[in-house]
Design a protein around this motif. Structure first.
Motif, PDB file in Angstrom:
ATOM      1  N   MET A   6      -8.474  10.957  11.962  1.00  0.00           N
ATOM      2  CA  MET A   6      -8.539  12.401  12.179  1.00  0.00           C
ATOM      3  C   MET A   6      -7.150  12.985  12.419  1.00  0.00           C
ATOM      4  SD  MET A   6     -11.515  13.551  11.711  1.00  0.00           S
ATOM      5  CE  MET A   6     -11.728  15.116  12.545  1.00  0.00           C
ATOM      6  N   TYR A   7      -6.267  12.216  13.081  1.00  0.00           N
ATOM      7  CA  TYR A   7      -4.897  12.680  13.294  1.00  0.00           C
ATOM      8  C   TYR A   7      -4.199  12.880  11.955  1.00  0.00           C
ATOM      9  CZ  TYR A   7       0.102  12.315  14.282  1.00  0.00           C
ATOM     10  OH  TYR A   7       1.452  12.527  14.305  1.00  0.00           O
ATOM     11  N   VAL A   8      -4.454  11.931  11.027  1.00  0.00           N
ATOM     12  CA  VAL A   8      -3.849  12.051   9.697  1.00  0.00           C
ATOM     13  C   VAL A   8      -4.477  13.217   8.939  1.00  0.00           C
ATOM     14  CG1 VAL A   8      -3.557  10.885   7.483  1.00  0.00           C
ATOM     15  CG2 VAL A   8      -3.340   9.593   9.605  1.00  0.00           C
ATOM     16  N   VAL A   9      -5.805  13.356   9.014  1.00  0.00           N
ATOM     17  CA  VAL A   9      -6.509  14.363   8.214  1.00  0.00           C
ATOM     18  C   VAL A   9      -6.264  15.776   8.734  1.00  0.00           C
ATOM     19  CG1 VAL A   9      -8.803  15.233   7.637  1.00  0.00           C
ATOM     20  CG2 VAL A   9      -8.308  12.801   7.402  1.00  0.00           C
ATOM     21  N   GLU A  10      -6.443  15.979  10.046  1.00  0.00           N
ATOM     22  CA  GLU A  10      -6.346  17.335  10.589  1.00  0.00           C
ATOM     23  C   GLU A  10      -4.906  17.709  10.926  1.00  0.00           C
ATOM     24  OE1 GLU A  10      -8.786  19.735  11.503  1.00  0.00           O
ATOM     25  OE2 GLU A  10     -10.216  18.656  10.248  1.00  0.00           O
TER      26      GLU A  10
ATOM     27  N   PRO B  26      -1.289  17.994  13.438  1.00  0.00           N
ATOM     28  CA  PRO B  26      -0.925  18.804  14.612  1.00  0.00           C
ATOM     29  C   PRO B  26      -1.264  20.278  14.443  1.00  0.00           C
ATOM     30  CG  PRO B  26       0.861  17.334  13.985  1.00  0.00           C
ATOM     31  CD  PRO B  26      -0.152  17.277  12.880  1.00  0.00           C
ATOM     32  N   GLU B  27      -1.291  20.795  13.193  1.00  0.00           N
ATOM     33  CA  GLU B  27      -1.521  22.229  13.022  1.00  0.00           C
ATOM     34  C   GLU B  27      -2.940  22.625  13.412  1.00  0.00           C
ATOM     35  OE1 GLU B  27      -0.766  20.099  10.789  1.00  0.00           O
ATOM     36  OE2 GLU B  27      -1.971  20.235   8.969  1.00  0.00           O
ATOM     37  N   ASN B  28      -3.880  21.650  13.465  1.00  0.00           N
ATOM     38  CA  ASN B  28      -5.240  21.959  13.904  1.00  0.00           C
ATOM     39  C   ASN B  28      -5.521  21.462  15.325  1.00  0.00           C
ATOM     40  OD1 ASN B  28      -6.094  23.327  11.597  1.00  0.00           O
ATOM     41  ND2 ASN B  28      -6.483  21.401  10.534  1.00  0.00           N
ATOM     42  N   GLY B  29      -4.472  21.105  16.045  1.00  0.00           N
ATOM     43  CA  GLY B  29      -4.654  20.742  17.447  1.00  0.00           C
ATOM     44  C   GLY B  29      -4.612  19.248  17.713  1.00  0.00           C
ATOM     45  N   TYR B  30      -4.715  18.427  16.674  1.00  0.00           N
ATOM     46  CA  TYR B  30      -4.660  16.976  16.870  1.00  0.00           C
ATOM     47  C   TYR B  30      -3.191  16.580  16.925  1.00  0.00           C
ATOM     48  CZ  TYR B  30      -9.578  17.182  15.731  1.00  0.00           C
ATOM     49  OH  TYR B  30     -10.910  17.495  15.743  1.00  0.00           O
ATOM     50  N   THR B  31      -2.537  16.862  18.066  1.00  0.00           N
ATOM     51  CA  THR B  31      -1.083  16.773  18.150  1.00  0.00           C
ATOM     52  C   THR B  31      -0.546  15.347  18.179  1.00  0.00           C
ATOM     53  OG1 THR B  31      -1.390  17.072  20.517  1.00  0.00           O
ATOM     54  CG2 THR B  31      -0.738  19.006  19.247  1.00  0.00           C
ATOM     55  N   SER B  32      -1.367  14.377  18.557  1.00  0.00           N
ATOM     56  CA  SER B  32      -0.893  12.989  18.601  1.00  0.00           C
ATOM     57  C   SER B  32      -2.089  12.055  18.495  1.00  0.00           C
ATOM     58  CB  SER B  32      -0.133  12.725  19.899  1.00  0.00           C
ATOM     59  OG  SER B  32      -1.028  12.814  20.981  1.00  0.00           O
ATOM     60  N   ILE B  33      -1.831  10.772  18.273  1.00  0.00           N
ATOM     61  CA  ILE B  33      -2.935   9.810  18.195  1.00  0.00           C
ATOM     62  C   ILE B  33      -3.696   9.732  19.515  1.00  0.00           C
ATOM     63  CG2 ILE B  33      -3.472   7.353  17.957  1.00  0.00           C
ATOM     64  CD1 ILE B  33      -1.614   7.152  15.652  1.00  0.00           C
ATOM     65  N   PRO B  34      -3.032   9.673  20.695  1.00  0.00           N
ATOM     66  CA  PRO B  34      -3.818   9.670  21.931  1.00  0.00           C
ATOM     67  C   PRO B  34      -4.745  10.886  22.042  1.00  0.00           C
ATOM     68  CG  PRO B  34      -1.578   9.049  22.404  1.00  0.00           C
ATOM     69  CD  PRO B  34      -1.606   9.443  20.954  1.00  0.00           C
ATOM     70  N   THR B  35      -4.245  12.066  21.664  1.00  0.00           N
ATOM     71  CA  THR B  35      -5.093  13.258  21.703  1.00  0.00           C
ATOM     72  C   THR B  35      -6.286  13.097  20.768  1.00  0.00           C
ATOM     73  OG1 THR B  35      -3.164  14.612  22.162  1.00  0.00           O
ATOM     74  CG2 THR B  35      -5.119  15.758  21.362  1.00  0.00           C
ATOM     75  N   ALA B  36      -6.029  12.561  19.572  1.00  0.00           N
ATOM     76  CA  ALA B  36      -7.104  12.393  18.599  1.00  0.00           C
ATOM     77  C   ALA B  36      -8.117  11.363  19.097  1.00  0.00           C
ATOM     78  CB  ALA B  36      -6.534  11.974  17.248  1.00  0.00           C
ATOM     79  N   VAL B  37      -7.631  10.320  19.786  1.00  0.00           N
ATOM     80  CA  VAL B  37      -8.551   9.315  20.321  1.00  0.00           C
ATOM     81  C   VAL B  37      -9.402   9.937  21.433  1.00  0.00           C
ATOM     82  CG1 VAL B  37      -8.666   7.172  21.650  1.00  0.00           C
ATOM     83  CG2 VAL B  37      -7.152   7.330  19.675  1.00  0.00           C
TER      84      VAL B  37
ATOM     85  N   ASP C  52     -12.767  21.797  22.897  1.00  0.00           N
ATOM     86  CA  ASP C  52     -11.382  22.270  22.985  1.00  0.00           C
ATOM     87  C   ASP C  52     -10.616  21.904  21.718  1.00  0.00           C
ATOM     88  OD1 ASP C  52     -11.676  19.643  23.705  1.00  0.00           O
ATOM     89  OD2 ASP C  52     -10.086  19.613  25.167  1.00  0.00           O
ATOM     90  N   LEU C  53     -10.981  20.780  21.111  1.00  0.00           N
ATOM     91  CA  LEU C  53     -10.466  20.388  19.800  1.00  0.00           C
ATOM     92  C   LEU C  53     -11.655  20.346  18.851  1.00  0.00           C
ATOM     93  CD1 LEU C  53      -8.108  17.340  20.481  1.00  0.00           C
ATOM     94  CD2 LEU C  53      -7.456  19.666  19.884  1.00  0.00           C
ATOM     95  N   VAL C  54     -11.544  20.980  17.693  1.00  0.00           N
ATOM     96  CA  VAL C  54     -12.611  20.873  16.694  1.00  0.00           C
ATOM     97  C   VAL C  54     -11.983  20.739  15.319  1.00  0.00           C
ATOM     98  CG1 VAL C  54     -14.505  22.045  17.881  1.00  0.00           C
ATOM     99  CG2 VAL C  54     -12.782  23.389  16.696  1.00  0.00           C
TER     100      VAL C  54
ATOM    101  N   ILE D 158     -12.715  17.869   5.050  1.00  0.00           N
ATOM    102  CA  ILE D 158     -12.767  16.411   5.213  1.00  0.00           C
ATOM    103  C   ILE D 158     -12.959  16.068   6.685  1.00  0.00           C
ATOM    104  CG2 ILE D 158     -11.629  14.232   4.656  1.00  0.00           C
ATOM    105  CD1 ILE D 158      -9.838  15.706   2.754  1.00  0.00           C
ATOM    106  N   GLY D 159     -12.220  16.771   7.528  1.00  0.00           N
ATOM    107  CA  GLY D 159     -12.326  16.514   8.960  1.00  0.00           C
ATOM    108  C   GLY D 159     -13.743  16.717   9.464  1.00  0.00           C
ATOM    109  N   ARG D 160     -14.401  17.782   8.980  1.00  0.00           N
ATOM    110  CA  ARG D 160     -15.768  18.039   9.431  1.00  0.00           C
ATOM    111  C   ARG D 160     -16.731  16.980   8.910  1.00  0.00           C
ATOM    112  NH1 ARG D 160     -16.480  24.655   9.265  1.00  0.00           N
ATOM    113  NH2 ARG D 160     -15.414  24.978  11.243  1.00  0.00           N
ATOM    114  N   THR D 161     -16.472  16.497   7.688  1.00  0.00           N
ATOM    115  CA  THR D 161     -17.322  15.437   7.142  1.00  0.00           C
ATOM    116  C   THR D 161     -17.193  14.175   7.987  1.00  0.00           C
ATOM    117  OG1 THR D 161     -16.886  16.379   4.977  1.00  0.00           O
ATOM    118  CG2 THR D 161     -17.917  14.210   5.035  1.00  0.00           C
ATOM    119  N   ILE D 162     -15.924  13.812   8.299  1.00  0.00           N
ATOM    120  CA  ILE D 162     -15.717  12.626   9.131  1.00  0.00           C
ATOM    121  C   ILE D 162     -16.347  12.830  10.505  1.00  0.00           C
ATOM    122  CG2 ILE D 162     -13.970  11.147  10.208  1.00  0.00           C
ATOM    123  CD1 ILE D 162     -12.103  11.887   7.902  1.00  0.00           C
ATOM    124  N   ALA D 163     -16.184  14.038  11.067  1.00  0.00           N
ATOM    125  CA  ALA D 163     -16.760  14.317  12.388  1.00  0.00           C
ATOM    126  C   ALA D 163     -18.281  14.179  12.347  1.00  0.00           C
ATOM    127  CB  ALA D 163     -16.362  15.710  12.851  1.00  0.00           C
TER     128      ALA D 163
END
Lengths: 290, 290, 290, 290
Positions: B187-191, B193-204, B218-220, B225-230
Motif C-alpha cells: 500500500m505504501y508503494v501503491v498509494e 506519501p501524497e495519499n497519506g501513507y508517508t512511510s512503511i511504518p505508517t502503512a503497516v 484517518d488514512l484511507v 488499485i489501493g481500494r481493491t487491495i484494501a
C-alpha cells in the motif's frame, strides 16, 4: 495431505532432494548453508537471520522521510551492502547443490531472487527499490532454522483446517461477493455520485468496508433510505461474520478430535476411539497395545 | 500447571511463604494487613479497597482540565495524602513479614512501590505524576480479599486455555505480522506519501487497523488499485479473525470436557479422567462404578 | 429438509419438471440450453457465463464516469447487444420447455426477466438502466452448470444450519433491535441535534453502527455522558457479537456430528445415525457391525 | 434454574398469581385483558400490539424535525391519544386483578407506568416527552400474546447460557477494564491533550473504541509511539474478542448436549447418555423406557 504427513514432510530435511554433494568444498559449503547441526551451520543461520532483519530495517527506515533525508547515504550504502551479501549467498547456494535449477524454482529460491532483484532493477528504474520489502518473507526460514517442528505442526494443522474447509469457504465467499455487489449497486443507485458513491466499484468497496465491520467512514450514507440499507447491511455483515468463525471452529475441534482419538484398535472387542493415554479398553477391559 | 493445581495454589494463603511472625505487635499487624478472617483484618481490607479507588479517582480527575483548574489544590492534596498513606502501608507490610525482600520482589510488592514512586519522582520531574494511574493494578488484590476463589478458578482456566494455545497463537501472530507487513509495504508503494501513507511504518499501522476491522479512517486508500487491495485485505482480515476464535473456542470446550471427565474415580488405581460411557478403567482395567 | 434430501433435490436435474419436449427442434434446443452433457450444451453454458460476466462488466464500467465519458457509445452499444442477446435466450428458453409458465415463475425465470427489463424500461425512464446490476444473480447458474454438486451440498448444509437456528436468530435479532432502539433513543436525548443526532432514526442508525463495531465516525458522541453510554454500548455489542457466533458454531458442529453418525447401517432395521461407540442398534436392538 | 424449569414457568400463565376474580364484570374484563384464548381476548391483544407500534411511531416521527414542523399538531394529538388510551388500559388492568399491587410491581406493570408517565410529566417539564420511547419495551408482551412458547424456550436457553457463564464474563470484563484503563492512561501520557486525548476518561473511551474494533476515528494517535501502542492494542483487542465468543460457544454447545442426552437410564445396564430417539440401549440392547 493429513496432519501427520505434512508434518513429516516439513520436519524431515526439505533440502535432501536438492542433492548434497559427495565431498570437497561444495559438501562443506552445503553443510554450512543448508544444514544447522554443526557449529558453523548454526552460526551461519544466526548471521543470516540477523542480516535479513537488518536489511528489512534498512528498507523500512528508507521509507521514513525525516530519517531518509538525514541518513540517506548510509541507508543507500546499507541497501547495497545487503544486496551484494544476499547475491553472494544466492550464488553460493546455487553452487553447492547438485540440482541448482530445482533450488531456483523452489519457494525459498524464488524469494531469495526477489530479495535482490529490486535493487539491481532500481539502477534502471529508481522506484523499484521499494519492492525490497518482500525480503521479509525470507524470515520464514526461521521456522526451519530453529527446528521449530512443533510450530510447523501447528502451521500445518491450521493449514489442514483451512484446506478441509476450502469448499465451504469458497461457497461462503461467492455468496458474500454476490451480496456485496448487489448491495453496493443498490447504494450507488440510492446515494449517487453527489454523496460520494461515484461508481459501482467505489460503492462495492464501501459495501465491503461496511459488511466486514471495518467502517472507515470516508464514505457514509447521507440519505434516509441509504442509512436504512446501511443499517441492514451492518446487521447482516455482523451475522455473516459468525459463519466463517463457525466453520473454522468446528474444523479445528474436529481436527483435534481426530488426532486425539487415534487409530488404536482394542484386540479384545475391536473397539476404537480410545484416548491416547488409555492403557485398557474402556469397553471390555482388555489391555491396549501401546 | 493444571486447572486444579493453579486453583489450589491461588486459593491457599499466598502469604504463607512470606513468613508470619510468631507473636508480638508484628504478628498482630500481620493478622490485620495480610489476613482477612478477623474483624480488624476485614475492616482494613475494605478501607484499603476504598483508598485505592479514591486515589485512582484523584488521578483521573486531575487529568480533566476544567476540574483540575478549579479543584487543583484539593486534588494535589489528595494525591499526597494517598501517597503518604500508601507509603505507611508499604513500610508496615515490610516490617511485619519475616522476609521483607521476598515481599518487595513479589508481584504485589512491585505494584505497591510503583503506586507511590511517581508522586515522589514528580518532586523533581513534575510530569511524572501522570504515571500514578498504574496503581489501579492494586485492585487485583480485590480477588484475594473477597475470597473469590471460584473467580480465580475461572481466571486460571482462561489462563490455561491461552497457555495451552500459546504455540498456535504464536504461529498465528507470526503469519498475521508477515501479511500485515507485506500488504502495508504494498500500500505504501501503491498509494504513496501524497495519499497519506508517508512511510512503511505508517502503512503497516493502517494495515493493522484495516485487518483487525478497526478502521479509524484517518488514512484511507484513494486510488482504485489501493481500494481493491484494501477490499481484499478487509475480507482477509475478516476471515482470519475466525482463526483465533476457533482456537480458543476449541480450547475452552476441551478444558471443559477435561473437567467433566474427572468426576469418576477408579476403585482400582484411583485414577480420574474417564469418559462418561467408559465401563472399565482405562489405566488398570478394573470395572468402573456406574 | 435434511442435508441429504436437499442435496438430492439440487443434484438431480431441476429442469425435469419443466418438461422436456419429446422430439423435433424443440428437444434439440432443450438439450443445448438446459442440459450440459453434450458438447453443444457445454459450449452454450460456457458462452452464457462469458456473456453474463461481460454484461455485468458493461454495467460496472458505465458507472465509472471517466470511462463512461470516453467510451459511452461503445458501452451503450454493448448494453443493448447483451439485452437483445438475453432476450433471444429468454424467448428460446420459453419456447423449448413444455410448461413455459412454470419456467417464467421459477427463480431463474424471474432473474432472467429482471436482467433484460431495465434496459427496455430505460427507453422511457432513462435512469432505469442502473438496475441492470441485478443480472449478476444469473451467475448462480454457474453452480449448476459446473456440476458442482459438492459445493451445492455445502450451500445446503449452511442453509440447514441457518434454518435450524432460525428461531434462535429471530429471538436474538428481536433483542438486538429493542436494545438498539432504546439506546439510540437515549443517545438522541443525551446528545441532541446540536451534536448531530438529529432524530431518533439517525440515532438508531448510529447505535447499530456502534454495536456492530462498524463505527463509521460520521456521528460521534461529544458529551461526557454520551461517551460513557457509547463505551458501554461498544462493550455490550462486542459481547453480543459472541452470541450468533456461538449459535452457528454449535449448529455447524452438530450438523457435522449428524453426518458422521450416519455412516453405519443397522443390519436389522437399516436405520442410520448410530453413535460411533454404540454396539447395538438403538432402534431394534440388533448388534451393529463394528 | 434449568432450561426446563424456566420454560415451564414462562409458558404457564404468568398472571395466575395476580388472581383472577371469581365472576362479574371484573372476571369478564380479566378474560379480555389478560387471557387470549377467547375471540375478544385475541382481538384485544392484536389491538394492543397495533396501538403500541403506532405510539412508538409517533414518538419516532416527533423526533424528525421536518416531519415535526409540518405535522406537529397531529403528532401531539396522537401522543395524547395514546397516553390516555394506555392510562385507561392501565387502570382497567389494576381494577380487574385481585392483587393490583402485585401487578403494579411486576415487570410489565412498571413498563406500563413508564409508558404513560413521560407525557404527564411533560405538562410541567416539556422535555420529558422524549423518554416515551421506553414504551417500545411493551412489545415484549408480543412473545406471550402470540403464545410463542418455543421462542421463549430459546430466550431462556440463551439466558441460561449467559447465566452459566456469568462468572467467566465477570472475570473477563474485569480484565478488559483493567487493560483498557491502563492503556488509555498510557495513551493520555503519550499523545497528550494537543492530539485530542484531553483527559484520562477521553483516552479510556478511545481505548474502548479501539479494542472493541469499533474505531470511530474522532480520536486517532498521531505520534509514532502512539501508533505503535495503538497497533498493539488493535491486535490485542482482536485476540481478546475470541474469548467471549469461545465462552458462549462452548456454553451453548454444552447446553445443547445436556438437553439432548436426557436423563434416561437403561433398565438393563443402568447406562445413561442415550439419544432422545433411541429405543434400545446402545450398550446392552435392552429396550429403553420411552
Amino acid at each position: 495431505m493429513t496432519t501427520q504427513d505434512s508434518a513429516t514432510v516439513l520436519t524431515s530435511d526439505p533440502h535432501q532432494r536438492l542433492g548434497k554433494p559427495a565431498g570437497g568444498w561444495r559438501a562443506a559449503l552445503y553443510a554450512i548453508i543448508f544444514e544447522s547441526d554443526t557449529p558453523k551451520g548454526r552460526a551461519f543461520d544466526l548471521a543470516l537471520i540477523g542480516a535479513i532483519l537488518l536489511s528489512v530495517l534498512v528498507v523500512v527506515l528508507t521509507s521514513v522521510k525525516p530519517i531518509a533525508d538525514q541518513y540517506g547515504e548510509w541507508l543507500h550504502a546499507g541497501e547495497w551492502f545487503f544486496t551484494v551479501l544476499f547475491t553472494i549467498e544466492y550464488v553460493a547456494r546455487c553452487l553447492c547443490v547438485q540440482r541448482p535449477v530445482l533450488y531456483a524454482r523452489s519457494f525459498f529460491g524464488v524469494i531469495d531472487v526477489m530479495s535482490i532483484l529490486p535493487a539491481y532493477i532500481s539502477l534502471f528504474v529508481p522506484a523499484a527499490h521499494v519492492v525490497s520489502g518482500v525480503r521479509i518473507l525470507r524470515l520464514l526460514r526461521i521456522f526451519r532454522i530453529l527446528k521449530l517442528t512443533l510450530y510447523i505442526q501447528e502451521y500445518s494443522m491450521l493449514g489442514d483446517a483451512l484446506l478441509a474447509s476450502r469448499r465451504k469457504i469458497f461457497v461462503f465467499l461467492s455468496v458474500v461477493f454476490l451480496i456485496v455487489f448487489l448491495l453496493g449497486s443498490v447504494m450507488y443507485v440510492v446515494e449517487g455520485p453527489e454523496n460520494g458513491y461515484t461508481s459501482i466499484p467505489t460503492a462495492v468497496y464501501w459495501a465491503i468496508s461496511t459488511m466486514t465491520t471495518v467502517g472507515f467512514g470516508d464514505l457514509v450514507p447521507k440519505t434516509d433510505i441509504g442509512r436504512t440499507i446501511a443499517s441492514f447491511m451492518m446487521l447482516l455483515g455482523w451475522g455473516i461474520l459468525a459463519v466463517p468463525t463457525g466453520i473454522i471452529s468446528s474444523e479445528i475441534t474436529h481436527q483435534r478430535g481426530q488426532r486425539l482419538l487415534s487409530l488404536r484398535v482394542c484386540p479384545g472387542c475391536h473397539s476404537t476411539g480410545h484416548e491416547p493415554e488409555a492403557r485398557y479398553c474402556k469397553n471390555c477391559g482388555t489391555a491396549l497395545p501401546s
